[in-house]
Design a protein around this motif. Sequence first.
Motif, PDB file in Angstrom:
ATOM      1  N   ALA A 139       0.833  -1.198   0.000  1.00 42.44           N
ATOM      2  CA  ALA A 139       0.000   0.000   0.000  1.00 42.44           C
ATOM      3  C   ALA A 139       0.870   1.252   0.000  1.00 42.44           C
ATOM      4  O   ALA A 139       1.946   1.287   0.612  1.00 42.44           O
ATOM      5  CB  ALA A 139      -0.914  -0.001   1.217  1.00 42.44           C
ATOM      6  N   LEU A 140       0.405   2.277  -0.705  1.00 41.66           N
ATOM      7  CA  LEU A 140       1.056   3.584  -0.683  1.00 41.66           C
ATOM      8  C   LEU A 140       0.646   4.286   0.605  1.00 41.66           C
ATOM      9  O   LEU A 140      -0.543   4.469   0.876  1.00 41.66           O
ATOM     10  CB  LEU A 140       0.624   4.402  -1.898  1.00 41.66           C
ATOM     11  N   ARG A 141       1.615   4.653   1.419  1.00 41.03           N
ATOM     12  CA  ARG A 141       1.335   5.316   2.690  1.00 41.03           C
ATOM     13  C   ARG A 141       1.543   6.827   2.533  1.00 41.03           C
ATOM     14  O   ARG A 141       2.598   7.266   2.073  1.00 41.03           O
ATOM     15  CB  ARG A 141       2.231   4.762   3.800  1.00 41.03           C
ATOM     16  N   ILE A 142       0.524   7.585   2.927  1.00 40.03           N
ATOM     17  CA  ILE A 142       0.560   9.044   2.807  1.00 40.03           C
ATOM     18  C   ILE A 142       0.256   9.655   4.165  1.00 40.03           C
ATOM     19  O   ILE A 142      -0.676   9.226   4.855  1.00 40.03           O
ATOM     20  CB  ILE A 142      -0.461   9.556   1.766  1.00 40.03           C
ATOM     21  N   VAL A 143       1.048  10.640   4.549  1.00 44.65           N
ATOM     22  CA  VAL A 143       0.767  11.412   5.766  1.00 44.65           C
ATOM     23  C   VAL A 143       0.408  12.836   5.350  1.00 44.65           C
ATOM     24  O   VAL A 143       1.162  13.480   4.616  1.00 44.65           O
ATOM     25  CB  VAL A 143       1.977  11.415   6.718  1.00 44.65           C
ATOM     26  N   VAL A 144      -0.743  13.309   5.800  1.00 45.96           N
ATOM     27  CA  VAL A 144      -1.199  14.671   5.506  1.00 45.96           C
ATOM     28  C   VAL A 144      -1.174  15.473   6.804  1.00 45.96           C
ATOM     29  O   VAL A 144      -1.764  15.047   7.812  1.00 45.96           O
ATOM     30  CB  VAL A 144      -2.610  14.685   4.905  1.00 45.96           C
ATOM     31  N   ILE A 145      -0.486  16.624   6.789  1.00 45.38           N
ATOM     32  CA  ILE A 145      -0.330  17.452   7.993  1.00 45.38           C
ATOM     33  C   ILE A 145      -0.823  18.864   7.662  1.00 45.38           C
ATOM     34  O   ILE A 145      -0.252  19.541   6.801  1.00 45.38           O
ATOM     35  CB  ILE A 145       1.135  17.498   8.456  1.00 45.38           C
ATOM     36  N   THR A 161     -10.022  12.644   2.113  1.00 48.31           N
ATOM     37  CA  THR A 161     -11.118  12.029   1.350  1.00 48.31           C
ATOM     38  C   THR A 161     -10.752  11.918  -0.122  1.00 48.31           C
ATOM     39  O   THR A 161     -11.038  10.914  -0.783  1.00 48.31           O
ATOM     40  CB  THR A 161     -12.398  12.858   1.501  1.00 48.31           C
ATOM     41  N   LEU A 162     -10.088  12.935  -0.636  1.00 56.21           N
ATOM     42  CA  LEU A 162      -9.693  12.962  -2.042  1.00 56.21           C
ATOM     43  C   LEU A 162      -8.716  11.829  -2.376  1.00 56.21           C
ATOM     44  O   LEU A 162      -8.783  11.235  -3.455  1.00 56.21           O
ATOM     45  CB  LEU A 162      -9.059  14.320  -2.360  1.00 56.21           C
ATOM     46  N   LEU A 163      -7.848  11.519  -1.439  1.00 55.39           N
ATOM     47  CA  LEU A 163      -6.789  10.534  -1.699  1.00 55.39           C
ATOM     48  C   LEU A 163      -7.218   9.101  -1.400  1.00 55.39           C
ATOM     49  O   LEU A 163      -6.524   8.157  -1.788  1.00 55.39           O
ATOM     50  CB  LEU A 163      -5.548  10.855  -0.852  1.00 55.39           C
ATOM     51  N   ALA A 164      -8.319   8.930  -0.715  1.00 56.81           N
ATOM     52  CA  ALA A 164      -8.743   7.592  -0.305  1.00 56.81           C
ATOM     53  C   ALA A 164      -9.078   6.734  -1.521  1.00 56.81           C
ATOM     54  O   ALA A 164      -9.924   7.096  -2.336  1.00 56.81           O
ATOM     55  CB  ALA A 164      -9.938   7.687   0.631  1.00 56.81           C
ATOM     56  N   GLN A 165      -8.401   5.604  -1.669  1.00 55.26           N
ATOM     57  CA  GLN A 165      -8.669   4.634  -2.725  1.00 55.26           C
ATOM     58  C   GLN A 165      -7.964   3.330  -2.382  1.00 55.26           C
ATOM     59  O   GLN A 165      -7.252   3.238  -1.372  1.00 55.26           O
ATOM     60  CB  GLN A 165      -8.181   5.157  -4.082  1.00 55.26           C
ATOM     61  N   ASP A 166      -8.175   2.314  -3.217  1.00 46.36           N
ATOM     62  CA  ASP A 166      -7.524   1.031  -2.974  1.00 46.36           C
ATOM     63  C   ASP A 166      -6.009   1.194  -2.996  1.00 46.36           C
ATOM     64  O   ASP A 166      -5.455   1.962  -3.783  1.00 46.36           O
ATOM     65  CB  ASP A 166      -7.927   0.014  -4.047  1.00 46.36           C
ATOM     66  N   ASN A 167      -5.344   0.446  -2.126  1.00 44.47           N
ATOM     67  CA  ASN A 167      -3.874   0.443  -2.041  1.00 44.47           C
ATOM     68  C   ASN A 167      -3.302   1.786  -1.617  1.00 44.47           C
ATOM     69  O   ASN A 167      -2.131   2.071  -1.865  1.00 44.47           O
ATOM     70  CB  ASN A 167      -3.235   0.017  -3.367  1.00 44.47           C
ATOM     71  N   VAL A 168      -4.103   2.639  -0.997  1.00 45.57           N
ATOM     72  CA  VAL A 168      -3.620   3.907  -0.449  1.00 45.57           C
ATOM     73  C   VAL A 168      -4.088   4.000   0.998  1.00 45.57           C
ATOM     74  O   VAL A 168      -5.276   3.854   1.287  1.00 45.57           O
ATOM     75  CB  VAL A 168      -4.137   5.121  -1.246  1.00 45.57           C
ATOM     76  N   VAL A 169      -3.146   4.206   1.908  1.00 45.42           N
ATOM     77  CA  VAL A 169      -3.476   4.380   3.327  1.00 45.42           C
ATOM     78  C   VAL A 169      -3.082   5.800   3.719  1.00 45.42           C
ATOM     79  O   VAL A 169      -1.929   6.202   3.547  1.00 45.42           O
ATOM     80  CB  VAL A 169      -2.716   3.363   4.208  1.00 45.42           C
TER      81      VAL A 169
END
Length: 511
Positions: free
Chosen positions: A62-68, A80-88
Amino acid sequence: MFEGGGLRAGKERGKVVNHRLASLRNLCHEFFQPRQVPESFGDMAELMQPAPAEKAHGSTPALRIVVIDDDTQHLKFVATLLAQDNVVVFTSDDPRAGLDLVRTKHPQLVIADLIMPEMGGMELLERIIDFDPATEVILLTGHYSSQSAVEAIQKGACDYLTKPVQAQKLQERVESLLLELRNRQHCLELENALLDKYKFASMVGHSAPMLETIRRIRRVAQHFRTVLITGETGTGKELAARALHDLSPVAAGPFVACNCSALVETLAESELFGHVKGAFTGAVQDRVGVFEAADGGTVLLDEVGELSPAAQAKLLRVLQNQEIQRVGSPAVRRVDVRVVAATHRDLRLMIKELRFREDLFYRLSMVHIKLPNLLERKEDLRLLQQYFIKRFAEQYGKNIRGITRRAQAVLSRHSWPGNIRELENVLGHACMMADSEAVDIVDFPEYLRSREVSETVAETAVATLHDVEKSHTQRVLESLGGNKVLAAELLGISRAKLYRILDDSDVADEP
């Protein structure tokens, strides 16, 4: 001006990955059997399972993303915009808590607001890059400034976007990273397959010197009685000896290694051939020597050049008659032992200096195998890196999947006086220190890191940017034996750019 930088960077990384896949395919063409040679990337993937990308999608990490962002509404919008399969997606409205998330989750992408209380985006960017230089960082701002954009890019940000962020632009960035992640997974599978292909009895290599060494081992293993293995310290002489034993008819028998340099001269005969109780002071019971323990198998006499003249004479008799006599015993015992002698010394020179018996040398060297040093087999460096990183990652229980390109460049420029043993030591240290999925320069021992800094300072003090670029490119090319395909891949540039840097218009001689 800078908003499209991330997408362009993603495309450039895609090109690098394609060059890497092409290079791996060339290796497959050279070493797989003709009926196994994959003619396309799809065929290559099918050869090794899992097959094409769409089938392997479920196994892709999974692609891991941190939003601050301290703006909670915008934070929720981006998540919400980034939420999809293989994205955490992990979120935080506090920059310090967000930095803790980066350190614990090891994301591939961080999206951070530029203006936040307590810690601004620039400081956050510097701390993230310092912790893991491989992390992609996108800075967001409600007030675009070309000065801050330039500063962000210079400090390591991959993009600089204005708020409210454009949904399509951010989604394109995520899709680009997802594609890169899948390609990295395929590259890892290919590299592991090549590693299995070129692993021979714990010896790893596909260079010409190593292939010749392996060929000789295969040919003599079935027949040898004595073999002499020479090579610099750390080249893997014991591994070669074990390979000879494992491929021999006595593979089921014992393999006994004796370090001749550690033998005390007065006790060398006892260590090699054993003794009986009362043979000398301290001999309180019978003791089996190395040769008797190896009966029916193989004995490795490591650093045989360190044996004393008396021990050399005794050894010669054993090799001639296949008989040993324990110290203090008149009884003669028959042994059936194959002998592998190893040394880093020049035995012929020692013969001239009367420090090694000439008759013993010829008895030991019926077959002579010389192991190449690491400088002579630099083409194997990538495979050896993968081998050791994989081994130490499993040993330490870490999810380390590879090594950064700049770390590879440092390893390729090093002269490796300690050969494979030094490389093993460096990568063992690096894997122990690594906090991310890729080993980086900061994980190396201090002597490699300090040398890199001093060389960089020395170059930049007297050279133009073009000279530094050309000098570095030439060093990498020389370290890879002139292989321009691998050099371009390691440097992360196209071959066309490589030729431009070298002012080389002759493309017909590429390996």
